[in-house]
Write a protein that holds these residues in place. Structure first.
Motif, PDB file in Angstrom:
ATOM      1  N   UNK A  20       0.819  -1.210   0.000  1.00 44.25           N
ATOM      2  CA  UNK A  20       0.000   0.000   0.000  1.00 44.25           C
ATOM      3  C   UNK A  20       0.854   1.263   0.000  1.00 44.25           C
ATOM      4  N   UNK A  21       2.042   1.194   0.558  1.00 40.83           N
ATOM      5  CA  UNK A  21       2.869   2.383   0.732  1.00 40.83           C
ATOM      6  C   UNK A  21       3.977   2.528  -0.305  1.00 40.83           C
ATOM      7  N   UNK A  22       4.127   1.544  -1.182  1.00 44.66           N
ATOM      8  CA  UNK A  22       5.216   1.593  -2.158  1.00 44.66           C
ATOM      9  C   UNK A  22       4.700   1.346  -3.573  1.00 44.66           C
ATOM     10  N   UNK A  23       5.368   1.953  -4.505  1.00 47.76           N
ATOM     11  CA  UNK A  23       5.085   1.742  -5.921  1.00 47.76           C
ATOM     12  C   UNK A  23       5.634   0.383  -6.333  1.00 47.76           C
ATOM     13  N   UNK A  24       4.816  -0.457  -6.954  1.00 40.73           N
ATOM     14  CA  UNK A  24       5.235  -1.827  -7.257  1.00 40.73           C
ATOM     15  C   UNK A  24       6.342  -1.878  -8.297  1.00 40.73           C
ATOM     16  N   UNK A  25       6.432  -0.885  -9.185  1.00 41.69           N
ATOM     17  CA  UNK A  25       7.428  -0.911 -10.248  1.00 41.69           C
ATOM     18  C   UNK A  25       8.814  -0.504  -9.761  1.00 41.69           C
ATOM     19  N   UNK A  26       8.879   0.585  -9.010  1.00 39.37           N
ATOM     20  CA  UNK A  26      10.176   1.165  -8.647  1.00 39.37           C
ATOM     21  C   UNK A  26      10.582   0.932  -7.199  1.00 39.37           C
ATOM     22  N   UNK A  27       9.609   0.589  -6.349  1.00 42.68           N
ATOM     23  CA  UNK A  27       9.909   0.457  -4.924  1.00 42.68           C
ATOM     24  C   UNK A  27       9.889   1.787  -4.199  1.00 42.68           C
ATOM     25  N   UNK A  28       9.587   2.872  -4.915  1.00 45.41           N
ATOM     26  CA  UNK A  28       9.500   4.194  -4.276  1.00 45.41           C
ATOM     27  C   UNK A  28       8.255   4.251  -3.403  1.00 45.41           C
ATOM     28  N   UNK A  29       8.231   5.226  -2.475  1.00 45.38           N
ATOM     29  CA  UNK A  29       7.040   5.450  -1.670  1.00 45.38           C
ATOM     30  C   UNK A  29       5.882   5.835  -2.584  1.00 45.38           C
ATOM     31  N   UNK A  30       4.688   5.407  -2.232  1.00 51.62           N
ATOM     32  CA  UNK A  30       3.507   5.765  -3.018  1.00 51.62           C
ATOM     33  C   UNK A  30       3.116   7.217  -2.750  1.00 51.62           C
ATOM     34  N   UNK A  31       2.233   7.739  -3.589  1.00 52.68           N
ATOM     35  CA  UNK A  31       1.760   9.114  -3.421  1.00 52.68           C
ATOM     36  C   UNK A  31       1.080   9.275  -2.054  1.00 52.68           C
ATOM     37  N   UNK A  32       0.235   8.290  -1.691  1.00 55.61           N
ATOM     38  CA  UNK A  32      -0.463   8.377  -0.410  1.00 55.61           C
ATOM     39  C   UNK A  32       0.517   8.362   0.754  1.00 55.61           C
ATOM     40  N   UNK A  33       1.521   7.466   0.672  1.00 59.11           N
ATOM     41  CA  UNK A  33       2.506   7.389   1.747  1.00 59.11           C
ATOM     42  C   UNK A  33       3.314   8.685   1.832  1.00 59.11           C
ATOM     43  N   UNK A  34       3.637   9.275   0.676  1.00 54.18           N
ATOM     44  CA  UNK A  34       4.415  10.515   0.678  1.00 54.18           C
ATOM     45  C   UNK A  34       3.672  11.624   1.414  1.00 54.18           C
ATOM     46  N   UNK A  35       2.389  11.789   1.103  1.00 55.92           N
ATOM     47  CA  UNK A  35       1.654  12.877   1.740  1.00 55.92           C
ATOM     48  C   UNK A  35       1.468  12.627   3.237  1.00 55.92           C
ATOM     49  N   UNK A  36       1.319  11.367   3.633  1.00 61.39           N
ATOM     50  CA  UNK A  36       1.251  11.069   5.059  1.00 61.39           C
ATOM     51  C   UNK A  36       2.555  11.414   5.761  1.00 61.39           C
ATOM     52  N   UNK A  37       3.684  11.036   5.150  1.00 57.71           N
ATOM     53  CA  UNK A  37       4.992  11.357   5.722  1.00 57.71           C
ATOM     54  C   UNK A  37       5.248  12.867   5.702  1.00 57.71           C
ATOM     55  N   UNK A  38       4.805  13.512   4.623  1.00 53.74           N
ATOM     56  CA  UNK A  38       5.021  14.959   4.521  1.00 53.74           C
ATOM     57  C   UNK A  38       4.246  15.705   5.604  1.00 53.74           C
ATOM     58  N   UNK A  39       3.032  15.275   5.879  1.00 52.05           N
ATOM     59  CA  UNK A  39       2.243  15.921   6.934  1.00 52.05           C
ATOM     60  C   UNK A  39       2.908  15.780   8.298  1.00 52.05           C
ATOM     61  N   UNK A  40       3.440  14.587   8.573  1.00 48.83           N
ATOM     62  CA  UNK A  40       4.134  14.388   9.852  1.00 48.83           C
ATOM     63  C   UNK A  40       5.403  15.218   9.928  1.00 48.83           C
ATOM     64  N   UNK A  41       6.155  15.257   8.825  1.00 41.18           N
ATOM     65  CA  UNK A  41       7.389  16.036   8.808  1.00 41.18           C
ATOM     66  C   UNK A  41       7.090  17.533   8.966  1.00 41.18           C
ATOM     67  N   UNK A  42       6.024  17.983   8.328  1.00 43.35           N
ATOM     68  CA  UNK A  42       5.642  19.392   8.442  1.00 43.35           C
ATOM     69  C   UNK A  42       5.239  19.720   9.875  1.00 43.35           C
ATOM     70  N   UNK A  43       4.442  18.853  10.501  1.00 41.10           N
ATOM     71  CA  UNK A  43       4.014  19.079  11.883  1.00 41.10           C
ATOM     72  C   UNK A  43       5.216  19.110  12.825  1.00 41.10           C
ATOM     73  N   UNK A  44       6.167  18.208  12.625  1.00 50.64           N
ATOM     74  CA  UNK A  44       7.372  18.183  13.458  1.00 50.64           C
ATOM     75  C   UNK A  44       8.186  19.453  13.278  1.00 50.64           C
ATOM     76  N   UNK A  45       8.328  19.893  12.024  1.00 52.20           N
ATOM     77  CA  UNK A  45       9.124  21.090  11.749  1.00 52.20           C
ATOM     78  C   UNK A  45       8.488  22.327  12.384  1.00 52.20           C
TER      79      UNK A  45
END
Length: 379
Positions: free
Chosen positions: A204-229
């Motif tokens: 659910x959190x990774x792109x099956x082709x590249x292994x990169x984080x998925x769009x949904x996972x990125x925005x979840x991580x970005x929100x947490x990083x923004x709140x921490x900052x």
């Protein structure tokens, strides 16, 4: 436990087959033990002991396979054969029930010690801790119980005892013995479920082709990083980039080559930024979060990434080297800025870099209409 294992039969979890067969053998052994005096001794003693010896051996093999290790089938087969032969000697040559119980407990204790050693939690990085600890504790408890029982019967080897001796210690040990497989199986099922949940979460959190984080996972991580900052007053930057002329790569060399370009980009990005990689936002567009990085640091990292990728190449048809470049937009969090606005500014910088000729980076701080500071491929 057998029915629970059956429900996971098609899960593809390593070790499931061994755990299932172990429980079937244990059920058969206990039924044969219970028939002592009503069915032939060869069934209620010899075959029952053989099946009951095989059960923990298969549990151990299943745990080893589940932990991506080779199962020691050879060593376990030798141990089962030697134990069966010894039990036969003390049944047909010298009928000594106490010695048979001691030998059987010794075998089970050895297997449980090996099981506990293989399950030791400190040697299982990256796995769910509670299921491993539960299974480890169950194996260690059973090893201790079998050690006590083996010593108790070995010290009274001349006594006339029965399998269902009513002494409190024997009843406790017998109860632990009958609960051994369900307890170990519960740990196995917990480990299997943790593994399946982990696989589902990764998918659910990774792109099956590249292994990169998925769009949904990125925005979840970005929100947490923004709140921490915001809470700690730290810096936060983001890079948004995509592959230049990616459609042309697909049209010229084929989609398989395009897929290799995207996978190569993700791998090289993770190596350059020494983090947990980037996120695929869609198509050929990617993003990277840079916590605790100010704008100048982010620009330097973006240019290092751009330079690395412009030197990269993947194999095309006929072994032709296919090269690619990226354009990068860099945004850094301003005081009181929302995450949405930060990402919007970084995205605007990306398009400014593309308008400037591609294979460039653009700093969102300096983007004003068509005016932008670029780092070109030759800078």
């Amino acid at each position: 436990m057998l029915m629970v294992l059956r429900s996971l039969a098609r899960s593809g979890v390593p070790g499931m087959r061994e755990w299932t067969v172990a429980n079937v053998l244990a059920i058969a052994a206990l039924l044969l033990f219970a028939g002592r005096g009503r069915i032939a001794d060869v069934l209620s003693i010899d075959i029952a002991n053989l099946l009951f010896l095989c059960a923990p051996a298969l549990m151990h093999a299943g745990f080893q396979r589940h932990l991506d290790r080779p199962a020691p089938y050879g060593a376990l087969a030798v141990l089962v054969a030697a134990s069966t032969a010894a039990l036969g000697v003390f049944h047909y040559v010298v009928d000594a029930m106490a010695v048979r119980v001691a030998l059987s407990s010794l075998f089970h204790g050895i297997v449980c010690v090996a099981m506990a050693w293989g399950l030791r939690p400190w040697a299982q990085p990256g796995r769910a801790r509670y299921p491993i600890r539960f299974a480890f504790g169950a194996a260690l408890t059973l090893a201790a119980a079998h050690a006590v029982r083996a010593l108790m019967y070995a010290s009274h080897h001349d006594a006339q005892v029965t399998l269902f001796d009513a002494s409190p210690v024997n009843l406790v040990c017998f109860a632990l013995g009958t609960l051994a497989l369900p307890g170990l199986t519960l740990g196995a099922v917990m480990m299997a479920n943790a593994g399946l949940i982990g696989q589902a979460r990764y998918a659910a959190e990774h792109d099956h082709l590249t292994g990169a984080w998925s769009r949904r996972a990125f925005f979840g991580r970005a929100e947490r990083a923004h709140a921490d900052a915001v809470r700690a007053g730290r810096t936060l930057s983001v890079l948004i980039f995509d592959v230049d002329h990616f459609k042309s790569i697909n049209d010229t060399h084929g989609h398989a080559v395009g897929d290799r370009v995207l996978a190569d980009l993700v791998a090289r990005t993770a190596a350059v930024l020494r983090g947990d990689g980037c996120a695929r936002l869609g198509g050929e567009e990617f993003a990277v979060l840079l916590p605790d990085s100010d704008a100048d640091t982010a620009v330097c990292l973006a240019d290092e990434l751009r330079r690395t990728l412009e030197r990269a190449a993947v194999a095309g048809p006929g072994g032709v080297a296919v090269r690619y470049t990226v354009s990068v937009g860099v945004g850094s969090l301003a005081d009181g800025e929302s995450l949405a606005n930060l990402l919007q500014r970084a995205d605007a910088a990306l398009y400014a870099a593309k308008r400037g000729g591609r294979n460039r980076i653009a700093d969102a701080r300096l983007v004003d209409g068509e005016r932008c500071k670029y780092a070109t491929s030759g800078s």
